[in-house]
Motif scaffolding. Structure first.
Motif, mmCIF file in Angstrom:
data_model
loop_
_atom_site.group_PDB
_atom_site.id
_atom_site.type_symbol
_atom_site.label_atom_id
_atom_site.label_comp_id
_atom_site.label_asym_id
_atom_site.label_seq_id
_atom_site.Cartn_x
_atom_site.Cartn_y
_atom_site.Cartn_z
ATOM 1 N N ARG A 77 0.734 -1.321 -0.024
ATOM 2 C CA ARG A 77 -0.037 -0.185 -0.042
ATOM 3 C C ARG A 77 0.777 1.264 -0.009
ATOM 4 N N GLU A 78 2.018 1.230 0.649
ATOM 5 C CA GLU A 78 2.630 2.473 0.576
ATOM 6 C C GLU A 78 3.486 2.927 -0.633
ATOM 7 N N ARG A 79 3.443 1.826 -1.508
ATOM 8 C CA ARG A 79 3.949 1.943 -2.883
ATOM 9 C C ARG A 79 2.870 2.455 -4.114
ATOM 10 N N VAL A 80 1.595 2.195 -3.543
ATOM 11 C CA VAL A 80 0.506 2.695 -4.502
ATOM 12 C C VAL A 80 -0.354 3.674 -3.766
ATOM 13 N N ALA A 81 -0.811 4.480 -4.807
ATOM 14 C CA ALA A 81 -1.785 5.453 -4.563
ATOM 15 C C ALA A 81 -3.040 5.371 -5.359
ATOM 16 N N PHE A 82 -4.449 5.159 -4.629
ATOM 17 C CA PHE A 82 -5.428 5.130 -5.379
ATOM 18 C C PHE A 82 -6.577 6.007 -4.996
ATOM 19 N N VAL A 83 -6.953 6.771 -6.171
ATOM 20 C CA VAL A 83 -7.888 7.701 -5.869
ATOM 21 C C VAL A 83 -9.318 7.208 -6.502
ATOM 22 N N ALA A 84 -10.294 7.003 -5.631
ATOM 23 C CA ALA A 84 -11.549 6.491 -6.130
ATOM 24 C C ALA A 84 -12.276 7.542 -6.766
ATOM 25 N N GLN A 85 -13.349 7.120 -7.583
ATOM 26 C CA GLN A 85 -14.179 8.136 -8.391
ATOM 27 C C GLN A 85 -15.074 8.897 -7.686
ATOM 28 N N ASN A 86 -15.378 8.855 -6.259
ATOM 29 C CA ASN A 86 -16.020 9.664 -5.619
ATOM 30 C C ASN A 86 -15.127 10.775 -4.599
ATOM 31 N N LYS A 87 -13.886 10.336 -4.979
ATOM 32 C CA LYS A 87 -12.511 11.177 -4.100
ATOM 33 C C LYS A 87 -12.859 11.370 -2.564
ATOM 34 N N GLY A 148 1.654 13.736 -3.298
ATOM 35 C CA GLY A 148 2.521 14.072 -2.310
ATOM 36 C C GLY A 148 2.926 12.615 -1.901
ATOM 37 N N LYS A 149 2.262 11.528 -2.091
ATOM 38 C CA LYS A 149 2.683 10.142 -1.479
ATOM 39 C C LYS A 149 3.967 9.732 -2.327
ATOM 40 N N ARG A 150 4.042 10.305 -3.385
ATOM 41 C CA ARG A 150 5.248 9.847 -4.475
ATOM 42 C C ARG A 150 5.340 8.394 -4.565
ATOM 43 N N PRO A 151 4.148 7.892 -5.184
ATOM 44 C CA PRO A 151 3.865 6.409 -5.183
ATOM 45 C C PRO A 151 4.654 5.880 -6.359
ATOM 46 N N GLU A 152 4.751 4.607 -6.332
ATOM 47 C CA GLU A 152 5.487 3.862 -7.708
ATOM 48 C C GLU A 152 4.417 3.694 -8.554
ATOM 49 N N LEU A 153 2.959 3.635 -8.088
ATOM 50 C CA LEU A 153 1.970 3.388 -8.932
ATOM 51 C C LEU A 153 0.946 4.183 -8.503
ATOM 52 N N MET A 154 0.216 4.968 -9.340
ATOM 53 C CA MET A 154 -0.979 5.726 -9.165
ATOM 54 C C MET A 154 -2.260 5.006 -9.894
ATOM 55 N N ALA A 180 7.408 10.641 -16.272
ATOM 56 C CA ALA A 180 8.881 10.975 -17.098
ATOM 57 C C ALA A 180 9.884 11.004 -15.870
ATOM 58 N N GLU A 181 9.585 11.791 -15.017
ATOM 59 C CA GLU A 181 10.877 12.320 -13.788
ATOM 60 C C GLU A 181 10.915 11.197 -12.674
ATOM 61 N N HIS A 182 9.750 10.416 -12.540
ATOM 62 C CA HIS A 182 9.916 9.550 -11.264
ATOM 63 C C HIS A 182 9.654 8.178 -11.810
ATOM 64 N N GLY A 183 9.582 7.969 -13.063
ATOM 65 C CA GLY A 183 9.234 6.514 -13.266
ATOM 66 C C GLY A 183 7.779 5.827 -12.989
ATOM 67 N N THR A 184 7.093 6.799 -12.374
ATOM 68 C CA THR A 184 5.785 6.448 -11.740
ATOM 69 C C THR A 184 4.803 5.641 -12.762
ATOM 70 N N SER A 185 4.406 4.618 -12.681
ATOM 71 C CA SER A 185 3.321 3.833 -13.274
ATOM 72 C C SER A 185 1.848 4.466 -12.978
ATOM 73 N N ILE A 186 1.282 5.015 -14.055
ATOM 74 C CA ILE A 186 -0.001 5.368 -13.743
ATOM 75 C C ILE A 186 -1.198 4.816 -14.651
ATOM 76 N N VAL A 187 -2.135 4.214 -14.033
ATOM 77 C CA VAL A 187 -3.359 3.605 -14.836
ATOM 78 C C VAL A 187 -4.553 4.446 -14.422
ATOM 79 N N MET A 188 -5.163 5.105 -15.367
ATOM 80 C CA MET A 188 -6.405 5.884 -15.000
ATOM 81 C C MET A 188 -7.589 5.303 -16.008
ATOM 82 N N SER A 189 -8.670 5.727 -15.307
ATOM 83 C CA SER A 189 -10.129 5.433 -16.076
ATOM 84 C C SER A 189 -10.298 6.908 -16.651
#
Ligand SMILES: Nc1ncnc2c1ncn2[C@@H]1O[C@H](COP(=O)(O)OP(=O)(O)OP(=O)(O)O)[C@@H](O)[C@H]1O
Length: 303
Positions: A77-87, A148-154, A180-189
């Protein structure tokens, strides 16, 4: 993390919410490479939020497997940030208080500047209560916690939905810089396919519980052609959608070899046209390219 590690890999993922409800995910398989921006699109109710909630470890699938950054959902969980649809946020906290909470929950990795850039970019004041913010400002605060969490995966469920065009543009830039700068993986709907083409590396179209289209934007576009002309039929070209027209017939196809330019005018359709054609014709043959095929099926294909 090795190059082989997937941001998210799903194999035969299945989901039903209960015995009485229908199948939401019906054998979803894909592999989204780490370090890239991937978009999940599909009609309302296609299962995008369900898939993201499973990946975030908030829902258990009925069957199949999903792995994130090489681990199981919820494990890292510390490496992943999840933003749900209802925020979801605490309405009684101020914006600054929300960011302070983010810092406390993420000791050692919190990036206050990154969080403030996102949170205050839309005019929200630090002392403003979250409950008094506009929808778009609340979305910014939720996204600020993820940045802010600087996750590896959003994992972001419709992150742009409440944002005005300028804010969407700014957020797109921020996501691209993050990758590009942090190599973060981003998956978004998202539902706005036209906006995705400029920022996403990989796209998955979910339809009828499966991946209907998957690959890089270029691969998906290059795999399709629009043929217009007076030919008898489309031969061995795989037809996604066919329509009549004054000049003859027109079809969006996946060409089998080079179309005969003596019979057909050949045009390159846009990504949005391709997606709309697939949405109108969910029974059209699926296309999942090697760049997003799960490692197991890629190995099977190589045998
Ligand atoms: N908690 C739940 N209990 C029962 N069914 C649910 C639940 N959440 C979602 N569903 C059903 O699962 C299906 C997929 O919903 P989901 O929200 O994942 O789709 P989506 O692609 O994100 O849709 P949208 O684009 O409208 O946000 C829908 O038919 C929905 O009714």
């Amino acid at each position: 993390m090795t190059d082989q590690t997937a941001a998210v890999e799903a194999v035969d993922l299945r989901m039903r919410y209960g015995f009485r409800s229908g199948t939401v995910l019906d054998g979803c398989s894909f592999r989204l490479p780490a370090g890239s921006i991937s978009a999940l699109v599909g009609p309302n109710g296609a299962g995008k939020s369900t898939l993201l909630a499973i990946a975030a470890g908030l829902r258990r699938p009925t069957g199949g497997t999903v792995r994130l950054l090489g681990g199981v959902p919820g494990e890292n969980r510390e490496r992943v940030a999840f933003v749900a649809q209802n925020k979801p946020l605490y309405p009684q906290l101020t914006v600054a208080g929300t960011l302070r909470l983010g810092a406390e929950l993420n000791p050692g990795r919190w990036d206050q500047d990154a969080a403030e850039n996102i949170a205050y970019g839309g005019g929200a004041e630090p002392k403003a209560a979250v409950r008094k913010l506009s929808g778009g400002q609340r979305t910014r605060v939720a996204l600020a916690l993820a940045f802010g969490k600087r996750p590896e995966l959003m994992l972001l469920d419709e992150p742009m939905a409440d944002l005005d065009p300028l804010a969407r543009h700014q957020l797109t830039g921020a996501l691209m810089a993050q990758a590009a700068e942090h190599g973060t993986s981003i998956v978004m709907s998202s539902h706005v396919v036209a906006e995705l083409e400029s920022c996403c590396d990989h796209l998955l179209l979910l339809s009828s519980g499966r991946v209907q289209l998957g690959g890089t934007c270029d691969e998906i576009v290059e795999a399709h052609s629009r043929l217009t002309g007076t030919g008898e039929d489309f031969g061995s070209h795989e037809v996604v959608e066919e329509q009549g027209s004054g000049r003859g017939r027109t079809a969006l196809v996946r060409p089998d070899g080079k179309p005969d330019t003596g019979v057909w005018d050949v045009e390159q359709p846009s990504l949005e046209e391709i997606f709309l054609a697939h949405l109108r014709n969910p029974a059209a043959p699926a296309l999942v390219t090697g760049s997003v095929a799960p490692a197991t099926s890629a190995r099977e294909a190589a045998i």
